[in-house]
Write a protein that holds these residues in place. Structure first.
Motif, PDB file in Angstrom:
ATOM      1  N   ASP A   1      54.425  46.629  37.250  1.00  0.00           N
ATOM      2  CA  ASP A   1      54.911  46.578  38.629  1.00  0.00           C
ATOM      3  C   ASP A   1      56.430  46.600  38.646  1.00  0.00           C
ATOM      4  OD1 ASP A   1      52.453  46.515  39.856  1.00  0.00           O
ATOM      5  OD2 ASP A   1      52.326  44.328  39.843  1.00  0.00           O
ATOM      6  N   GLU A   2      56.998  47.505  39.428  1.00  0.00           N
ATOM      7  CA  GLU A   2      58.459  47.601  39.506  1.00  0.00           C
ATOM      8  C   GLU A   2      59.057  46.425  40.248  1.00  0.00           C
ATOM      9  OE1 GLU A   2      61.908  50.858  40.769  1.00  0.00           O
ATOM     10  OE2 GLU A   2      59.811  51.178  41.331  1.00  0.00           O
ATOM     11  N   ASN A   3      58.397  45.987  41.318  1.00  0.00           N
ATOM     12  CA  ASN A   3      58.866  44.825  42.047  1.00  0.00           C
ATOM     13  C   ASN A   3      57.931  43.645  41.768  1.00  0.00           C
ATOM     14  OD1 ASN A   3      56.919  46.374  43.515  1.00  0.00           O
ATOM     15  ND2 ASN A   3      57.185  44.986  45.226  1.00  0.00           N
ATOM     16  N   PRO A   4      58.435  42.396  41.864  1.00  0.00           N
ATOM     17  CA  PRO A   4      57.624  41.215  41.553  1.00  0.00           C
ATOM     18  C   PRO A   4      56.361  41.145  42.410  1.00  0.00           C
ATOM     19  CG  PRO A   4      59.939  40.637  41.758  1.00  0.00           C
ATOM     20  CD  PRO A   4      59.809  42.052  42.240  1.00  0.00           C
ATOM     21  N   THR A   5      55.206  41.170  41.769  1.00  0.00           N
ATOM     22  CA  THR A   5      53.922  41.157  42.459  1.00  0.00           C
ATOM     23  C   THR A   5      52.988  40.171  41.782  1.00  0.00           C
ATOM     24  OG1 THR A   5      54.161  43.486  43.082  1.00  0.00           O
ATOM     25  CG2 THR A   5      51.957  42.550  43.219  1.00  0.00           C
ATOM     26  N   THR A   6      52.302  39.362  42.565  1.00  0.00           N
ATOM     27  CA  THR A   6      51.336  38.403  42.043  1.00  0.00           C
ATOM     28  C   THR A   6      49.987  38.674  42.668  1.00  0.00           C
ATOM     29  OG1 THR A   6      53.095  36.736  41.897  1.00  0.00           O
ATOM     30  CG2 THR A   6      50.841  35.970  41.664  1.00  0.00           C
ATOM     31  N   GLU A   7      48.950  38.741  41.829  1.00  0.00           N
ATOM     32  CA  GLU A   7      47.591  39.023  42.294  1.00  0.00           C
ATOM     33  C   GLU A   7      46.747  37.759  42.171  1.00  0.00           C
ATOM     34  OE1 GLU A   7      46.336  42.279  39.846  1.00  0.00           O
ATOM     35  OE2 GLU A   7      47.606  43.721  40.883  1.00  0.00           O
ATOM     36  N   TYR A   8      46.023  37.427  43.241  1.00  0.00           N
ATOM     37  CA  TYR A   8      45.207  36.223  43.291  1.00  0.00           C
ATOM     38  C   TYR A   8      43.730  36.614  43.312  1.00  0.00           C
ATOM     39  CZ  TYR A   8      49.498  33.709  44.507  1.00  0.00           C
ATOM     40  OH  TYR A   8      50.762  33.163  44.491  1.00  0.00           O
ATOM     41  N   PHE A   9      43.009  36.215  42.262  1.00  0.00           N
ATOM     42  CA  PHE A   9      41.577  36.510  42.152  1.00  0.00           C
ATOM     43  C   PHE A   9      40.764  35.245  42.389  1.00  0.00           C
ATOM     44  CE2 PHE A   9      43.595  39.836  39.734  1.00  0.00           C
ATOM     45  CZ  PHE A   9      42.772  40.944  39.838  1.00  0.00           C
ATOM     46  N   PHE A  10      39.608  35.402  43.048  1.00  0.00           N
ATOM     47  CA  PHE A  10      38.717  34.259  43.195  1.00  0.00           C
ATOM     48  C   PHE A  10      37.393  34.551  42.500  1.00  0.00           C
ATOM     49  CE2 PHE A  10      35.686  35.647  46.508  1.00  0.00           C
ATOM     50  CZ  PHE A  10      36.346  36.717  47.062  1.00  0.00           C
ATOM     51  N   ALA A  11      36.805  33.498  41.944  1.00  0.00           N
ATOM     52  CA  ALA A  11      35.555  33.639  41.190  1.00  0.00           C
ATOM     53  C   ALA A  11      34.402  33.944  42.135  1.00  0.00           C
ATOM     54  CB  ALA A  11      35.277  32.354  40.407  1.00  0.00           C
ATOM     55  N   HIS A  12      33.523  34.806  41.685  1.00  0.00           N
ATOM     56  CA  HIS A  12      32.437  35.283  42.546  1.00  0.00           C
ATOM     57  C   HIS A  12      31.288  35.657  41.624  1.00  0.00           C
ATOM     58  CE1 HIS A  12      31.660  36.445  46.708  1.00  0.00           C
ATOM     59  NE2 HIS A  12      30.987  37.471  46.266  1.00  0.00           N
ATOM     60  N   TYR A  13      30.424  34.715  41.318  1.00  0.00           N
ATOM     61  CA  TYR A  13      29.534  34.892  40.173  1.00  0.00           C
ATOM     62  C   TYR A  13      28.184  35.562  40.452  1.00  0.00           C
ATOM     63  CZ  TYR A  13      32.745  31.931  37.609  1.00  0.00           C
ATOM     64  OH  TYR A  13      33.864  31.436  37.003  1.00  0.00           O
ATOM     65  N   SER A  14      27.564  35.324  41.598  1.00  0.00           N
ATOM     66  CA  SER A  14      26.166  35.757  41.737  1.00  0.00           C
ATOM     67  C   SER A  14      25.876  36.514  43.030  1.00  0.00           C
ATOM     68  CB  SER A  14      25.239  34.533  41.657  1.00  0.00           C
ATOM     69  OG  SER A  14      25.440  33.825  40.465  1.00  0.00           O
ATOM     70  N   PRO A  15      26.570  37.584  43.306  1.00  0.00           N
ATOM     71  CA  PRO A  15      26.230  38.362  44.510  1.00  0.00           C
ATOM     72  C   PRO A  15      25.043  39.275  44.247  1.00  0.00           C
ATOM     73  CG  PRO A  15      28.005  39.424  43.366  1.00  0.00           C
ATOM     74  CD  PRO A  15      27.701  38.171  42.578  1.00  0.00           C
ATOM     75  N   GLU A  16      24.390  39.688  45.309  1.00  0.00           N
ATOM     76  CA  GLU A  16      23.373  40.721  45.210  1.00  0.00           C
ATOM     77  C   GLU A  16      24.020  42.037  45.614  1.00  0.00           C
ATOM     78  OE1 GLU A  16      19.969  39.669  47.476  1.00  0.00           O
ATOM     79  OE2 GLU A  16      19.759  37.690  46.541  1.00  0.00           O
ATOM     80  N   THR A  17      23.507  43.132  45.097  1.00  0.00           N
ATOM     81  CA  THR A  17      24.105  44.431  45.382  1.00  0.00           C
ATOM     82  C   THR A  17      23.723  44.883  46.781  1.00  0.00           C
ATOM     83  OG1 THR A  17      23.894  44.996  43.055  1.00  0.00           O
ATOM     84  CG2 THR A  17      24.378  46.786  44.568  1.00  0.00           C
ATOM     85  N   PRO A  18      24.638  44.874  47.721  1.00  0.00           N
ATOM     86  CA  PRO A  18      24.287  45.336  49.062  1.00  0.00           C
ATOM     87  C   PRO A  18      24.553  46.826  49.211  1.00  0.00           C
ATOM     88  CG  PRO A  18      26.422  44.299  49.100  1.00  0.00           C
ATOM     89  CD  PRO A  18      25.997  44.368  47.659  1.00  0.00           C
ATOM     90  N   SER A  19      23.614  47.544  49.698  1.00  0.00           N
ATOM     91  CA  SER A  19      23.803  48.963  49.985  1.00  0.00           C
ATOM     92  C   SER A  19      23.355  49.194  51.419  1.00  0.00           C
ATOM     93  CB  SER A  19      22.973  49.820  49.020  1.00  0.00           C
ATOM     94  OG  SER A  19      23.155  51.188  49.286  1.00  0.00           O
ATOM     95  N   VAL A  20      24.275  49.573  52.262  1.00  0.00           N
ATOM     96  CA  VAL A  20      23.949  49.708  53.676  1.00  0.00           C
ATOM     97  C   VAL A  20      24.730  50.878  54.260  1.00  0.00           C
ATOM     98  CG1 VAL A  20      25.721  48.010  54.243  1.00  0.00           C
ATOM     99  CG2 VAL A  20      23.950  48.519  55.912  1.00  0.00           C
TER     100      VAL A  20
END
Length: 237
Positions: free
Chosen positions: A117-136
């Motif tokens: 990244d050329e400019n200061p960038t911070t990425e925030y991830f959240f845990a997400h363990y057990s979703p079902e695959t939605p297809s709609v």
């Protein structure tokens, strides 16, 4: 006192090293510091002095930790493989194109920076363990929305053909756009809205029960404020 401090550091380090990163992490939001004009040239702050001018916007990425040494990510239809390195406190994700490095904060979010990244960038991830695959299929459908952030309450999302979105509230609507993104086994909805400070939002869908969709979204309704997590429910009308 020094012995006690050393003991506390050992306990703290052990608790961090025992942290299990395995599973799926979704990019909640990105904090970036824009460049400033100096003598006719754009320059980026290296000491964080421009932090008060940082802007925050939703993210769109799935990062799946497969083992202690391997991970993969999806950004829209782009898949990338990563090698993981960790010292028990800090973690690095290395790919052919980039290196992400950081740690897990006290809120349980993985906070990472990029080396490209050329400019200061911070990425925030959240845990997400057990979703079902939605297809709609969303076009030509209308859904009553609800969510604990306040933004979704009492709104109807009418997904029209060609990416057109009507967001209804109290008999009036704002005419916007929407896009759907496939992130490995996940599906995300990107939509625009003038109410949101970033101008758009992301909804990561978790479950599709036919007449009901559930998901999670991070939205900011105040300039400069970090987005608030909202559980989202769509009920088909």
């Amino acid at each position: 006192m020094r012995i006690l401090l050393f003991s506390l550091l050992i306990v703290f380090s052990t608790s961090l090293s025992a942290q299990n990163l395995k599973g799926s992490w979704l990019l909640a939001y990105i904090k970036a510091i824009p460049p400033e004009m100096d003598m006719g040239q754009l320059k980026y702050s290296e000491d964080g002095s421009s932090d008060e001018k940082a802007f925050v916007e939703p993210g769109l990425m799935l990062l799946t930790v497969l083992s202690d040494s391997k991970a993969e990510s999806f950004y829209s239809d782009v898949k990338e493989s990563w090698t993981i390195k960790s010292d028990g406190v800090n973690v690095r994700f290395e790919s052919l194109q980039d290196t992400l490095y950081g740690t897990v904060n006290k809120e349980g979010m993985m906070v990472l920076k990029s080396t490209i990244d050329e400019n200061p960038t911070t990425e925030y991830f959240f845990a997400h363990y057990s979703p079902e695959t939605p297809s709609v299929g969303l076009p030509n459908t209308s859904w009553a929305a609800n969510g604990n952030s306040g933004f979704f309450e009492n709104k109807t999302f009418e997904f029209r053909p060609k990416g057109e979105l009507f967001i209804w509230e109290n008999g009036r609507h704002e005419k916007r756009e929407f896009y759907t993104h496939k992130l490995g086994d996940f599906m995300a909805i990107e939509f625009s809205s003038e109410v949101l400070t970033s101008g758009f939002g992301i909804i990561y869908l978790e479950k599709n029960e036919g007449q009901k969709l559930t998901g999670v979204s991070f939205l900011s309704l105040e300039e400069g404020a970090f987005p608030v997590k909202s559980q989202v429910t769509f009920t088909k009308k």
